[in-house]
Write a protein that holds these residues in place. Structure first.
Motif, PDB file in Angstrom:
ATOM      1  N   GLY A 238       0.822  -1.199   0.000  1.00 53.08           N
ATOM      2  CA  GLY A 238       0.000   0.000   0.000  1.00 53.08           C
ATOM      3  C   GLY A 238       0.859   1.254   0.000  1.00 53.08           C
ATOM      4  N   GLU A 239       0.597   2.147  -0.939  1.00 51.00           N
ATOM      5  CA  GLU A 239       1.406   3.358  -1.046  1.00 51.00           C
ATOM      6  C   GLU A 239       1.145   4.266   0.144  1.00 51.00           C
ATOM      7  OE1 GLU A 239       2.313   6.981  -4.163  1.00 51.00           O
ATOM      8  OE2 GLU A 239       1.073   5.284  -4.741  1.00 51.00           O
ATOM      9  N   GLY A 240       2.206   4.828   0.666  1.00 51.51           N
ATOM     10  CA  GLY A 240       2.086   5.706   1.806  1.00 51.51           C
ATOM     11  C   GLY A 240       2.178   4.983   3.123  1.00 51.51           C
ATOM     12  N   MET A 241       2.218   3.645   3.115  1.00 50.66           N
ATOM     13  CA  MET A 241       2.322   2.904   4.367  1.00 50.66           C
ATOM     14  C   MET A 241       3.780   2.802   4.785  1.00 50.66           C
ATOM     15  SD  MET A 241      -0.800   2.202   4.912  1.00 50.66           S
ATOM     16  CE  MET A 241      -2.364   2.016   4.055  1.00 50.66           C
ATOM     17  N   SER A 242       3.996   2.979   6.058  1.00 49.33           N
ATOM     18  CA  SER A 242       5.356   2.853   6.569  1.00 49.33           C
ATOM     19  C   SER A 242       5.747   1.400   6.763  1.00 49.33           C
ATOM     20  CB  SER A 242       5.477   3.599   7.905  1.00 49.33           C
ATOM     21  OG  SER A 242       4.525   3.098   8.832  1.00 49.33           O
ATOM     22  N   HIS A 243       4.792   0.514   6.578  1.00 52.98           N
ATOM     23  CA  HIS A 243       5.068  -0.907   6.714  1.00 52.98           C
ATOM     24  C   HIS A 243       4.128  -1.649   5.777  1.00 52.98           C
ATOM     25  CE1 HIS A 243       2.366   0.649   9.884  1.00 52.98           C
ATOM     26  NE2 HIS A 243       1.578  -0.320   9.448  1.00 52.98           N
ATOM     27  N   ASN A 244       4.386  -2.922   5.595  1.00 51.40           N
ATOM     28  CA  ASN A 244       3.603  -3.716   4.658  1.00 51.40           C
ATOM     29  C   ASN A 244       2.227  -3.999   5.232  1.00 51.40           C
ATOM     30  OD1 ASN A 244       2.563  -5.810   2.982  1.00 51.40           O
ATOM     31  ND2 ASN A 244       4.658  -6.225   2.299  1.00 51.40           N
ATOM     32  N   ILE A 245       1.192  -3.679   4.452  1.00 50.38           N
ATOM     33  CA  ILE A 245      -0.163  -3.878   4.931  1.00 50.38           C
ATOM     34  C   ILE A 245      -0.474  -5.348   5.130  1.00 50.38           C
ATOM     35  CG2 ILE A 245      -1.086  -3.885   2.585  1.00 50.38           C
ATOM     36  CD1 ILE A 245      -3.603  -2.616   3.651  1.00 50.38           C
ATOM     37  N   TRP A 246       0.155  -6.170   4.308  1.00 49.32           N
ATOM     38  CA  TRP A 246      -0.140  -7.595   4.428  1.00 49.32           C
ATOM     39  C   TRP A 246       0.466  -8.165   5.703  1.00 49.32           C
ATOM     40  CZ3 TRP A 246      -3.751  -7.492   1.245  1.00 49.32           C
ATOM     41  CH2 TRP A 246      -3.642  -6.826   0.024  1.00 49.32           C
ATOM     42  N   ALA A 247       1.604  -7.654   6.120  1.00 48.19           N
ATOM     43  CA  ALA A 247       2.193  -8.130   7.375  1.00 48.19           C
ATOM     44  C   ALA A 247       1.316  -7.763   8.567  1.00 48.19           C
ATOM     45  CB  ALA A 247       3.594  -7.539   7.548  1.00 48.19           C
ATOM     46  N   VAL A 248       0.754  -6.556   8.533  1.00 48.26           N
ATOM     47  CA  VAL A 248      -0.136  -6.148   9.623  1.00 48.26           C
ATOM     48  C   VAL A 248      -1.368  -7.032   9.646  1.00 48.26           C
ATOM     49  CG1 VAL A 248      -1.543  -4.252  10.493  1.00 48.26           C
ATOM     50  CG2 VAL A 248       0.729  -3.797   9.559  1.00 48.26           C
ATOM     51  N   GLN A 249      -1.925  -7.315   8.487  1.00 50.05           N
ATOM     52  CA  GLN A 249      -3.120  -8.129   8.456  1.00 50.05           C
ATOM     53  C   GLN A 249      -2.817  -9.570   8.865  1.00 50.05           C
ATOM     54  OE1 GLN A 249      -4.858  -7.654   4.601  1.00 50.05           O
ATOM     55  NE2 GLN A 249      -5.730  -5.643   5.095  1.00 50.05           N
ATOM     56  N   ASP A 250      -1.599 -10.072   8.605  1.00 53.74           N
ATOM     57  CA  ASP A 250      -1.241 -11.401   9.076  1.00 53.74           C
ATOM     58  C   ASP A 250      -1.226 -11.460  10.603  1.00 53.74           C
ATOM     59  OD1 ASP A 250      -1.073 -12.358   6.533  1.00 53.74           O
ATOM     60  OD2 ASP A 250       1.098 -12.023   6.351  1.00 53.74           O
ATOM     61  N   ARG A 398      -5.801   6.742  -2.695  1.00 55.09           N
ATOM     62  CA  ARG A 398      -4.452   6.588  -3.251  1.00 55.09           C
ATOM     63  C   ARG A 398      -4.029   7.872  -3.957  1.00 55.09           C
ATOM     64  NH1 ARG A 398      -4.807   0.305  -5.479  1.00 55.09           N
ATOM     65  NH2 ARG A 398      -4.929  -0.630  -3.393  1.00 55.09           N
ATOM     66  N   PRO A 399      -3.790   8.931  -3.208  1.00 54.97           N
ATOM     67  CA  PRO A 399      -3.336  10.187  -3.815  1.00 54.97           C
ATOM     68  C   PRO A 399      -1.835  10.166  -4.047  1.00 54.97           C
ATOM     69  CG  PRO A 399      -3.565  10.488  -1.474  1.00 54.97           C
ATOM     70  CD  PRO A 399      -3.973   9.061  -1.747  1.00 54.97           C
ATOM     71  N   LEU A 400      -1.367  11.168  -4.774  1.00 60.99           N
ATOM     72  CA  LEU A 400       0.070  11.363  -4.912  1.00 60.99           C
ATOM     73  C   LEU A 400       0.619  11.880  -3.585  1.00 60.99           C
ATOM     74  CD1 LEU A 400       2.572  11.462  -6.813  1.00 60.99           C
ATOM     75  CD2 LEU A 400       1.980  13.863  -7.215  1.00 60.99           C
ATOM     76  N   LEU A 401       1.698  11.297  -3.110  1.00 60.59           N
ATOM     77  CA  LEU A 401       2.309  11.668  -1.842  1.00 60.59           C
ATOM     78  C   LEU A 401       3.678  12.283  -2.082  1.00 60.59           C
ATOM     79  CD1 LEU A 401       1.434   8.484   0.263  1.00 60.59           C
ATOM     80  CD2 LEU A 401       0.127  10.614   0.088  1.00 60.59           C
ATOM     81  N   VAL A 402       4.036  13.217  -1.229  1.00 56.83           N
ATOM     82  CA  VAL A 402       5.369  13.812  -1.233  1.00 56.83           C
ATOM     83  C   VAL A 402       6.064  13.376   0.049  1.00 56.83           C
ATOM     84  CG1 VAL A 402       6.691  15.949  -1.174  1.00 56.83           C
ATOM     85  CG2 VAL A 402       4.670  15.774  -2.647  1.00 56.83           C
ATOM     86  N   HIS A 403       7.073  12.545  -0.116  1.00 57.38           N
ATOM     87  CA  HIS A 403       7.801  12.003   1.034  1.00 57.38           C
ATOM     88  C   HIS A 403       6.847  11.326   2.020  1.00 57.38           C
ATOM     89  CE1 HIS A 403      11.271  13.977  -0.541  1.00 57.38           C
ATOM     90  NE2 HIS A 403      10.876  15.199  -0.225  1.00 57.38           N
ATOM     91  N   GLY A 467      12.014  16.566   4.700  1.00 57.46           N
ATOM     92  CA  GLY A 467      11.922  17.441   3.535  1.00 57.46           C
ATOM     93  C   GLY A 467      10.674  18.311   3.531  1.00 57.46           C
ATOM     94  N   ILE A 468       9.705  17.984   4.379  1.00 59.39           N
ATOM     95  CA  ILE A 468       8.495  18.802   4.481  1.00 59.39           C
ATOM     96  C   ILE A 468       8.782  19.963   5.425  1.00 59.39           C
ATOM     97  CG2 ILE A 468       6.043  18.807   4.977  1.00 59.39           C
ATOM     98  CD1 ILE A 468       6.826  16.995   2.695  1.00 59.39           C
TER      99      ILE A 468
END
Length: 757
Positions: A238-250, A398-403, A467-468
């Motif tokens: 998942g874009e913007g996630m700091s970790h894998n969404i599938w790992a969290v769901q597991d 799923r928007p465009l993200l900056v950093h 950078g923000i």
């Protein structure tokens, strides 16, 4: 008492005193009490220089003559400074209490986006000359108004030469409800599809739209499930996630114990059927389906499906792996992508954003992803439900993200006329960031709302990218530098800017018929956009009275520039069409539509009265009266040996017509009866004794035609007054007369004697 005396002393110092060397002395003719003179010595009066006073009067006289008196309400020092530089003089108005004005804005559901209400306006230290000139024009007409709210100006009582910075009834596109409703009518104005630039939106206060939203939510749940299966198989992060969404769901799956097994293959099959039915409805291939055919899912089946969807997507429940199901899901998503332009931004969590219809600055906005939560939020406020003020809109998951941080774009545009529609696009804009990294694990406003009025009260997260900037803002130049680092700088001019221009024009087209077009009026708007991962802009809302507060170095520079350039377009270009308009670019000018001239309620009809000629007496037989109808009547066999009365007189024109009838020319159809004039007409019944060789009978149609001829000929009115002459026709031959009629001389003498008697 002391305060009253001080006030009087100031007025006398300006009107009833002479100014000499900076001090006020009483005029000889001024009757000032001694006690007032004592107070003068204790009050500090402004020092008035005679030369400065003459200068102020000269400038005021010139400004009034050139109609250059303005009034500004609100903290707009840039506008004041720019107008004074052009020779305008301000007529200062009393500033309302700041706290009262703020309470009014909070309670009135204002659609203004002016953050200046949160800023304490500081009384600027006016130069003494400007202060003096403002006092001198306090009774003059104002020719330029700039206010932070359209309700502060009554545009209906303004004169033609007065300029105002707000149009009336702009809520048709500056409110969330108005924009939601009007964009559905875009197909009447343009061939564009609003779903390509405006996330689908519904009014939950309207029952039909509420049912449409529920159907949309269910269908989106089906497509989200299909995307979940495909992306899980592909291992998409998942874009913007700091970790894998599938790992969290597991982890959730391991910690959650299901009470009973679920058949997920049947659930996927139901989702495929719903999507197939949706495609058929778009292709209009479902019109032949009988109304008795049951729906794809019943109400109870939908409830079970939504619960299963929550378990799989939101809670990470285990789902069966099947290559066949994955292929079917991929094929269906491919078909949906061709007809659903918003399929990519939908994501898999089915998140919707709920907004009060006429509020701004992020007030009352919440995000939710469960259907029962969304409906409960709306049902909690019956007033907003009654007024259809609640709006639910599909959230861009799923928007465009900056950093890794979400942002939106504030874009200005200027409307100087509604007929013809004239739109100016500002070349500069700025980005607003949230203070927290983007994540759908939480739906807090600090993550998903980028309004500066919300984010300025929050502390940036430690996990956010360095950078923000701390001010949470970027200029468009900084963003283009970021795109250049990713090799996408060219898309700013090819994708982002054209998309924003088209969205603004389409939104204004749908509201043009609802606006009150007034000349010498303009308005500056602020449109909010979000960018998709492909840099495609999505219009979120349009705000009236966009904030001009210099809250950050970015807004301090850009807001100053846009205000100055607005005056260049509105004032400088009026005097010189070739004047510099700054960064404003004319992007749309519609062909003028002619407005019919107003004629008022008093209509004038010119003409002349049609005079009706005198009506002749009807032809009547000795036994029966003439028929009342005028249509053609079939001839009947004549009665034997009965004498029919003839008309008492026949005019020359009627005699000519009878001859034409006898020659075989059929008479035209009779005219409708005309109302008789209220003129008394003497009726004389003439019975002529005749010697008849054979029984004769005049056809009814001929009689009616003869009567109608009498009505049509204008000579009839003359005949009514002249002396009646008996008919001298001795022979008459017509198409329906079997023989001749002979009148002897004795009969004539008998008629003459009868008339004389």
């Amino acid at each position: 008492m002391e305060a009253t005396g001080s006030t009087q002393s100031v007025q006398l110092g300006l009107k009833g005193h002479q100014v000499t060397d900076g001090s006020c002395t009483p005029c000889p003719d001024s009757a000032t009490p001694p006690e007032v003179k004592v107070r003068h010595s204790s009050v500090s009066l402004p020092v008035l220089n005679p030369e400065r006073l003459r200068t102020a009067k000269a400038l005021v006289e010139k400004a009034v003559k050139m109609h250059r008196v303005f009034s500004v309400q609100g903290p707009y020092p840039v506008i004041r400074k720019a107008l004074r530089a052009r020779g305008w003089i301000e007529q200062r108005v009393h500033r309302p209490n700041q706290h009262a004005r703020r309470r009014h804005n909070d309670a009135s559901d204002s659609d203004d986006d002016d953050d200046n209400s949160d800023e304490v306006e500081k009384e600027e230290e006016l130069d003494e000359l400007y202060d003096l000139m403002s006092r001198l024009v306090r009774n003059e007409m104002v020719y330029f108004y700039w206010t932070n709210s359209r309700h502060a100006i009554k545009t209906d009582i303004l004169q033609k030469e007065q300029i105002a910075n707000h149009f009336a009834k702009a809520g048709s596109f500056t409110t969330k409800v108005g924009l939601c409703v009007n964009l559905r009518n875009l197909h009447w104005f343009d061939s564009a599809d609003p779903d390509t630039f405006f996330p689908r939106c519904y009014r939950l206060g309207a029952q039909d739209e509420k049912h449409a939203f529920i159907e949309d939510y269910r269908r989106t749940a089906c497509t989200s499930l299909l995307k979940y299966i495909v992306e899980r198989e592909q291992g998409v992060q998942g874009e913007g996630m700091s970790h894998n969404i599938w790992a969290v769901q597991d982890k959730r799956r391991c910690s959650r114990q299901r009470s009973k097994p679920m058949v997920f293959s049947q659930m996927i099959d139901s989702a495929l059927k719903v999507c197939q039915q949706f495609l058929e409805s778009l292709e209009h291939s479902d019109i032949d389906i009988s109304l008795e055919t049951p729906q794809t899912l019943t109400r109870d089946e939908w409830a079970r499906f939504i619960d299963s969807y929550y378990l799989v997507v939101h809670d990470g429940a285990e789902i069966e792996r099947s290559d066949h199901l994955v292929k079917c899901c991929k094929a269906m998503l491919q078909r949906l992508s061709e007809v659903s332009p918003q399929l990519d931004i939908d994501g898999i969590h089915n998140v919707w954003i709920i907004k009060p219809g006429a509020k701004s600055r992020g007030r009352g906005i919440k995000c939710a992803k469960r259907l029962d939560q969304i409906l409960s939020l709306v049902n909690g406020d019956p007033i907003l439900i009654k007024e259809n003020k609640w709006v639910v809109q599909k959230y861009l998951e799923r928007p465009l993200l900056v950093h890794g941080t979400k942002f939106d774009v504030r874009q200005w545009f200027l409307v100087t006329d509604w007929n013809p529609l004239t739109v100016w696009f500002y070349k500069k804009c700025y980005l607003r960031f949230s203070t927290q990294p983007y994540s759908l694990d939480t739906l807090d406003s600090s993550v998903h709302l980028c309004n500066n009025s919300i984010q300025k009260h929050l502390r940036p997260s430690q996990q956010r990218h360095r950078g923000i900037p701390a001010g949470n803002m970027w200029s468009d130049d900084q963003f283009r530098t970021f795109l250049s680092s990713q090799g996408r700088e060219a898309q700013w001019q090819t994708v982002v800017v054209p998309g924003m221009k088209n969205a603004i024009i389409h939104a204004l087209q749908t509201a043009q018929d609802l606006m009150e077009s007034r000349k010498n009026t303009f308005e500056l708007y602020g449109a909010d956009f979000m960018l998709g991962r492909d840099l495609h802009p999505w219009l979120i809302e349009i705000n009236a009275s966009p904030t001009m507060a210099p809250s950050t170095p970015v807004t301090a520079r850009l807001c100053t520039a846009v205000q100055e350039d607005t005056l260049r377009v509105v004032l400088d270009r009026r005097a010189d069409r070739t004047a510099n308009t700054g960064d404003f670019q004319l992007i749309y000018r519609q062909a003028a539509v002619e407005v019919p001239q107003y004629v008022g309620v008093n209509l004038l009809v010119e003409g002349f009265k049609i005079k009706t000629p005198c009506q002749l007496p009807p032809l009547r037989s000795s036994n029966r009266s003439a028929p009342k109808h005028r249509g053609p009547v079939k001839e009947k066999e004549p009665a034997a040996e009965k004498v029919k009365p003839l008309p008492k007189m026949v005019s020359k024109s009627a005699e000519t017509q009878l001859k034409k009838t006898s020659s075989g020319v059929l008479p035209p159809p009779p005219l409708p009866p005309e109302p008789p004039l209220p003129v008394p007409v003497q009726t004389i019944t003439l019975r002529l004794p005749m010697t008849v060789n054979k029984s004769i009978h005049l056809p009814i149609s001929t009689q009616s035609y003869a009567v109608s001829l009498w009505k049509r000929r204008p000579e009839v009115s003359k005949l009514c007054s002249d002396k009646l002459h008996p008919c001298t026709t001795e022979k008459y031959q017509g198409p329906s007369l079997p023989s001749e009629v002979t009148i002897s001389k004795q009969s004539r003498q008998a008629v003459t004697s009868t008339l004389s008697a």
